[in-house]
Design a protein around this motif. Sequence first.
Motif, PDB file in Angstrom:
ATOM      1  N   MET A  99       0.746  -1.244  -0.104  1.00  0.00           N
ATOM      2  CA  MET A  99       0.046  -0.078  -0.138  1.00  0.00           C
ATOM      3  C   MET A  99       0.695   1.457  -0.006  1.00  0.00           C
ATOM      4  SD  MET A  99      -3.133  -0.913   2.373  1.00  0.00           S
ATOM      5  CE  MET A  99      -2.511  -1.815   3.644  1.00  0.00           C
ATOM      6  N   ASP A 100       1.866   1.272  -0.056  1.00  0.00           N
ATOM      7  CA  ASP A 100       2.881   2.277   0.097  1.00  0.00           C
ATOM      8  C   ASP A 100       2.750   3.225   0.985  1.00  0.00           C
ATOM      9  OD1 ASP A 100       5.167   2.410  -1.491  1.00  0.00           O
ATOM     10  OD2 ASP A 100       4.223   3.452  -3.284  1.00  0.00           O
ATOM     11  N   THR A 101       2.658   2.906   2.135  1.00  0.00           N
ATOM     12  CA  THR A 101       2.337   3.898   3.370  1.00  0.00           C
ATOM     13  C   THR A 101       3.739   4.199   3.875  1.00  0.00           C
ATOM     14  OG1 THR A 101       2.416   1.866   4.954  1.00  0.00           O
ATOM     15  CG2 THR A 101       0.280   2.425   4.153  1.00  0.00           C
ATOM     16  N   PRO A 102       3.930   5.222   5.011  1.00  0.00           N
ATOM     17  CA  PRO A 102       5.012   5.408   5.701  1.00  0.00           C
ATOM     18  C   PRO A 102       5.779   4.153   6.385  1.00  0.00           C
ATOM     19  CG  PRO A 102       3.676   7.018   6.285  1.00  0.00           C
ATOM     20  CD  PRO A 102       2.497   6.015   5.495  1.00  0.00           C
ATOM     21  N   LEU A 103       5.055   3.522   6.812  1.00  0.00           N
ATOM     22  CA  LEU A 103       5.419   2.380   7.466  1.00  0.00           C
ATOM     23  C   LEU A 103       5.837   1.105   6.517  1.00  0.00           C
ATOM     24  CD1 LEU A 103       5.706  -0.152   9.675  1.00  0.00           C
ATOM     25  CD2 LEU A 103       3.174  -0.945   9.009  1.00  0.00           C
ATOM     26  N   ALA A 104       5.481   1.172   5.319  1.00  0.00           N
ATOM     27  CA  ALA A 104       6.216   0.509   4.073  1.00  0.00           C
ATOM     28  C   ALA A 104       7.593   0.798   3.750  1.00  0.00           C
ATOM     29  CB  ALA A 104       5.245   0.718   2.840  1.00  0.00           C
ATOM     30  N   LEU A 105       7.802   2.229   3.951  1.00  0.00           N
ATOM     31  CA  LEU A 105       9.020   2.786   3.344  1.00  0.00           C
ATOM     32  C   LEU A 105      10.105   2.233   4.418  1.00  0.00           C
ATOM     33  CD1 LEU A 105       8.282   6.197   1.978  1.00  0.00           C
ATOM     34  CD2 LEU A 105       9.126   4.137   0.861  1.00  0.00           C
ATOM     35  N   GLN A 106       9.648   2.162   5.710  1.00  0.00           N
ATOM     36  CA  GLN A 106      10.719   1.721   6.794  1.00  0.00           C
ATOM     37  C   GLN A 106      10.892   0.213   6.492  1.00  0.00           C
ATOM     38  OE1 GLN A 106       8.179   3.896  10.004  1.00  0.00           O
ATOM     39  NE2 GLN A 106       9.896   4.332  10.775  1.00  0.00           N
ATOM     40  N   ALA A 107       9.839  -0.465   6.633  1.00  0.00           N
ATOM     41  CA  ALA A 107       9.623  -1.805   6.573  1.00  0.00           C
ATOM     42  C   ALA A 107      10.496  -2.461   5.476  1.00  0.00           C
ATOM     43  CB  ALA A 107       8.339  -2.616   6.634  1.00  0.00           C
TER      44      ALA A 107
END
Length: 222
Positions: free
Chosen positions: A48-56
């Motif tokens: 989903m390309d969320t901010p969490l995604a970038l970190q993970a």
Amino acid sequence: MKGSSDNRYIVFLGAPGAGKGTQAAGVAQTLGLGYIATGDMFRQAMEMDTPLALQAKSYLGKGALVPDEITIPMVLENISAPKFKGGVVFDGFPRNLKQAEALDKALAEQGKAINKVVYLKVLEAELLKRLGGRWVCRQCQTPYHAVDSPPKVKGKCDKCGGELYQRPDDTVETIKKRLEVYFAETASLIDYYAKAGKLYEVDGTGGVDEVGERIAVLLKGL
Ligand code: AMP
């Protein structure tokens, strides 16, 4: 601990490729419990390309653990959700001592506790073989194996018809790193739960149904 029929908390432990995902999801369904799989949560977030995604993304790509500051709150926020009130099967969490202690503390604050920890034991050579041939449904996360448990139609999930893909962290190099991380960080949880009298070791070799039977026997009455 309160009445176990109201609150059942089961943790699945084991190396990557031990079959935790398949077995834990099956147990959750059979017992009517919630299912929390942190790896699935991170992979879904990444789609989903969320901010969490970038970190993970950077951690999953390397086969490293996502930092506790991200992972622990993500799980603890979820366990108090109404749909998880009756209990939860945990797959891939906790993965180190800090996560295990945080989970125990959060449950204790609600007058609850982990009932049983299922440790799926599989030899390293078998783990490597399994991870190398693994295909996963992009939609419902059901895992398949190219040789041992292929889908009926190549590339399609038997359950939901979703597209099957090979996880980007199932490459030889990342698999090696994930196994290293498991032995360095997660394996110590075997001792932690054994000391608490909650550890139940299950032979994870053999077919999905065969291993499922072994688990059903030890969770009987829970
Ligand atoms: P899994 O699907 O359980 O094999 O997890 C895939 C990847 O997600 C791991 O290699 C980690 O990068 C990350 N991950 C999953 N669960 C955790 C956890 N409890 N703590 C930290 N990272 C995790």
